[in-house]
Design an enzyme around this catalytic site. Structure first.
Site, PDB file in Angstrom:
ATOM      1  N   THR A 272     -10.555   3.961  10.573  1.00 19.39           N
ATOM      2  CA  THR A 272     -10.475   3.095  11.764  1.00 19.39           C
ATOM      3  C   THR A 272      -9.915   3.854  12.970  1.00 19.39           C
ATOM      4  O   THR A 272      -9.873   3.320  14.075  1.00 19.39           O
ATOM      5  CB  THR A 272      -9.633   1.837  11.472  1.00 19.39           C
ATOM      6  OG1 THR A 272      -8.523   2.203  10.662  1.00 19.39           O
ATOM      7  CG2 THR A 272     -10.440   0.804  10.738  1.00 19.39           C
TER       8      THR A 272
ATOM      9  N   ASP B 158     -13.709  14.618  -3.564  1.00 20.93           N
ATOM     10  CA  ASP B 158     -13.835  15.947  -4.172  1.00 20.93           C
ATOM     11  C   ASP B 158     -15.101  15.939  -5.015  1.00 20.93           C
ATOM     12  O   ASP B 158     -15.877  14.966  -4.958  1.00 20.93           O
ATOM     13  CB  ASP B 158     -12.570  16.231  -5.017  1.00 20.93           C
ATOM     14  CG  ASP B 158     -12.269  17.725  -5.121  1.00 20.93           C
ATOM     15  OD1 ASP B 158     -13.223  18.513  -5.332  1.00 20.93           O
ATOM     16  OD2 ASP B 158     -11.096  18.112  -4.994  1.00 20.93           O
TER      17      ASP B 158
ATOM     18  N   ASP C  53      -3.355   4.295  -1.986  1.00 26.98           N
ATOM     19  CA  ASP C  53      -4.315   4.739  -0.964  1.00 26.98           C
ATOM     20  C   ASP C  53      -4.313   6.266  -0.893  1.00 26.98           C
ATOM     21  O   ASP C  53      -3.708   6.859  -0.012  1.00 26.98           O
ATOM     22  CB  ASP C  53      -3.888   4.115   0.371  1.00 26.98           C
ATOM     23  CG  ASP C  53      -4.783   4.503   1.537  1.00 26.98           C
ATOM     24  OD1 ASP C  53      -5.916   4.935   1.304  1.00 26.98           O
ATOM     25  OD2 ASP C  53      -4.323   4.356   2.691  1.00 26.98           O
TER      26      ASP C  53
ATOM     27  N   LYS D   1      -7.325   8.022  -1.149  1.00 28.58           N
ATOM     28  CA  LYS D   1      -8.608   8.407  -0.540  1.00 28.58           C
ATOM     29  C   LYS D   1      -9.196   9.667  -1.175  1.00 28.58           C
ATOM     30  O   LYS D   1      -9.404  10.683  -0.502  1.00 28.58           O
ATOM     31  CB  LYS D   1      -8.455   8.635   0.968  1.00 28.58           C
ATOM     32  CG  LYS D   1      -7.965   7.430   1.750  1.00 28.58           C
ATOM     33  CD  LYS D   1      -8.018   7.705   3.251  1.00 28.58           C
ATOM     34  CE  LYS D   1      -7.531   6.552   4.087  1.00 28.58           C
ATOM     35  NZ  LYS D   1      -6.080   6.332   4.065  1.00 28.58           N
TER      36      LYS D   1
ATOM     37  N   LYS E 220       0.858  -1.192   0.000  1.00 29.98           N
ATOM     38  CA  LYS E 220       0.000   0.000   0.000  1.00 29.98           C
ATOM     39  C   LYS E 220       0.889   1.236   0.000  1.00 29.98           C
ATOM     40  O   LYS E 220       1.745   1.400   0.875  1.00 29.98           O
ATOM     41  CB  LYS E 220      -0.910   0.032   1.224  1.00 29.98           C
ATOM     42  CG  LYS E 220      -1.854   1.245   1.194  1.00 29.98           C
ATOM     43  CD  LYS E 220      -2.893   1.166   2.289  1.00 29.98           C
ATOM     44  CE  LYS E 220      -2.430   1.750   3.594  1.00 29.98           C
ATOM     45  NZ  LYS E 220      -2.245   3.219   3.574  1.00 29.98           N
TER      46      LYS E 220
ATOM     47  N   ARG F  61       2.397  -0.451  10.764  1.00 26.93           N
ATOM     48  CA  ARG F  61       3.437  -0.446  11.792  1.00 26.93           C
ATOM     49  C   ARG F  61       3.766  -1.800  12.413  1.00 26.93           C
ATOM     50  O   ARG F  61       4.949  -2.043  12.695  1.00 26.93           O
ATOM     51  CB  ARG F  61       3.079   0.609  12.850  1.00 26.93           C
ATOM     52  CG  ARG F  61       3.237   2.023  12.298  1.00 26.93           C
ATOM     53  CD  ARG F  61       2.501   3.055  13.089  1.00 26.93           C
ATOM     54  NE  ARG F  61       1.048   2.966  12.921  1.00 26.93           N
ATOM     55  CZ  ARG F  61       0.170   3.777  13.472  1.00 26.93           C
ATOM     56  NH1 ARG F  61       0.594   4.743  14.268  1.00 26.93           N
ATOM     57  NH2 ARG F  61      -1.126   3.639  13.255  1.00 26.93           N
TER      58      ARG F  61
HETATM   59  O1  C5P Z   1       0.324   1.360  10.902  1.00 28.17           O
HETATM   60  P1  C5P Z   1      -1.092   0.901  10.731  1.00 28.17           P
HETATM   61  O2  C5P Z   1      -1.225  -0.620  10.692  1.00 28.17           O
HETATM   62  O3  C5P Z   1      -2.041   1.544  11.715  1.00 28.17           O
HETATM   63  O4  C5P Z   1      -1.463   1.406   9.270  1.00 28.17           O
HETATM   64  C1  C5P Z   1      -2.767   1.366   8.749  1.00 28.17           C
HETATM   65  C2  C5P Z   1      -2.775   1.967   7.371  1.00 28.17           C
HETATM   66  O5  C5P Z   1      -4.083   1.898   6.843  1.00 28.17           O
HETATM   67  C3  C5P Z   1      -2.339   3.425   7.324  1.00 28.17           C
HETATM   68  O6  C5P Z   1      -1.580   3.578   6.126  1.00 28.17           O
HETATM   69  C4  C5P Z   1      -3.637   4.196   7.230  1.00 28.17           C
HETATM   70  O7  C5P Z   1      -3.502   5.366   6.465  1.00 28.17           O
HETATM   71  C5  C5P Z   1      -4.542   3.212   6.505  1.00 28.17           C
HETATM   72  N1  C5P Z   1      -5.976   3.329   6.744  1.00 28.17           N
HETATM   73  C6  C5P Z   1      -6.543   3.222   8.021  1.00 28.17           C
HETATM   74  N2  C5P Z   1      -7.893   3.338   8.184  1.00 28.17           N
HETATM   75  C7  C5P Z   1      -8.684   3.512   7.127  1.00 28.17           C
HETATM   76  C8  C5P Z   1      -8.126   3.627   5.849  1.00 28.17           C
HETATM   77  C9  C5P Z   1      -6.762   3.509   5.699  1.00 28.17           C
HETATM   78  O8  C5P Z   1      -5.818   3.010   8.988  1.00 28.17           O
HETATM   79  N3  C5P Z   1     -10.001   3.545   7.286  1.00 28.17           N
END
Ligand code: C5P
Length: 232
Positions: free
Chosen positions: A119, A64, A59, A61, A32, A211
């Site tokens: 999330t 607009d 990603d 998002k 991603k 992460r």
């Molecule tokens: O580090 P972590 O596992 O929290 O990363 C989650 C990834 O998913 C991040 O890149 C974040 O931008 C993305 N994301 C998210 N929630 C969403 C959409 C995308 O955490 N609803």
């Protein structure tokens, strides 16, 4: 539709992401590319990672007016990407325009999914900041139904909502689920989280893991653990 683990490569530059991906020898994780890397390195980074043999979820998002999203998606349709997304809050006409813009002349296109509620957002925040005073599940299901009506392939939601989305929109409608943590890890800024094993039980189609893999002492092992827990 095959289940997969998507690694959120939230790095600030090309050197870091290539250094990270070169730890993977046999596996070619679905990658991603998010805003940080994309804004830092531009479209070139998409070509580089694709030429290394990785599938790409871009990603960005998009959110607009329909005409702007249509034109942006037209541009993206020519890129070597496998999945891209918009915010469902952009409404049905925006999602329809996105789909139209993304579809190539030969009818093919990358997967298109819509973000329901981030999330990192919980019910209190949704109520206080965006004046949505409904249960999270109801909001997510409503957005998912709109995305399906617009012809999209699925939604981005918490693994906790994957089952409900499938019940409302069908098994084939994809659930792409960030908010994944190993059972023993701290959730950080994420609010609606589960482990890869639980995401499997809950019926996610793709988990997005950042992460817990990128900051792991041994990223390769952390990735393999996600695959083991989520796919088996
Ligand atoms: O580090 P972590 O596992 O929290 O990363 C989650 C990834 O998913 C991040 O890149 C974040 O931008 C993305 N994301 C998210 N929630 C969403 C959409 C995308 O955490 N609803």
């Amino acid at each position: 539709m095959g289940k997969d683990v998507i690694v959120a490569c939230d790095f600030s530059n090309k050197e870091e992401v290539i250094g990270f991906l070169s730890k993977f020898k046999e596996e070619k994780p679905f990658v991603k590319i998010g805003m940080e890397l994309f804004y830092g390195e531009g479209p070139e980074i998409v070509k580089i990672i694709s030429s290394m043999g990785h599938k790409i979820f871009l990603d960005l998002k998009l959110h607009d007016i329909p005409n702007t999203v249509y034109k942006a998606m037209r541009v993206l349709s020519a890129w070597p990407i496998d999945m891209v997304n918009v915010h469902a809050a952009g409404t049905l006409p925006m999602m329809e325009a996105a789909l139209q813009g993304l579809t190539r002349h030969d009818g093919t296109r990358p997967l298109l999914v819509a973000v329901t509620q981030l999330t990192s957002t919980d019910r209190e925040r949704m109520k206080s900041d965006i004046l949505i005073d409904r249960p999270m599940e109801e909001v997510v299901i409503h957005y998912a139904r709109c995305a399906k009506k617009a012809g999209l392939d699925g939604v981005v939601c918490s693994p906790l909502e994957a089952g409900m989305v499938h019940d409302a929109c069908g098994k084939e409608f994809l659930t792409v689920t960030p908010g994944v943590r190993f059972a023993e890890n701290d959730a950080g800024d994420q609010k609606r989280v589960t482990s890869p094993a639980m995401a499997r039980v809950l019926g996610s189609d793709y988990i997005v893991v950042g992460r817990p893999v990128t900051l792991a002492e041994d990223p390769l092992e952390a990735y393999r653990r996600c695959i083991r827990e989520f796919i088996g």
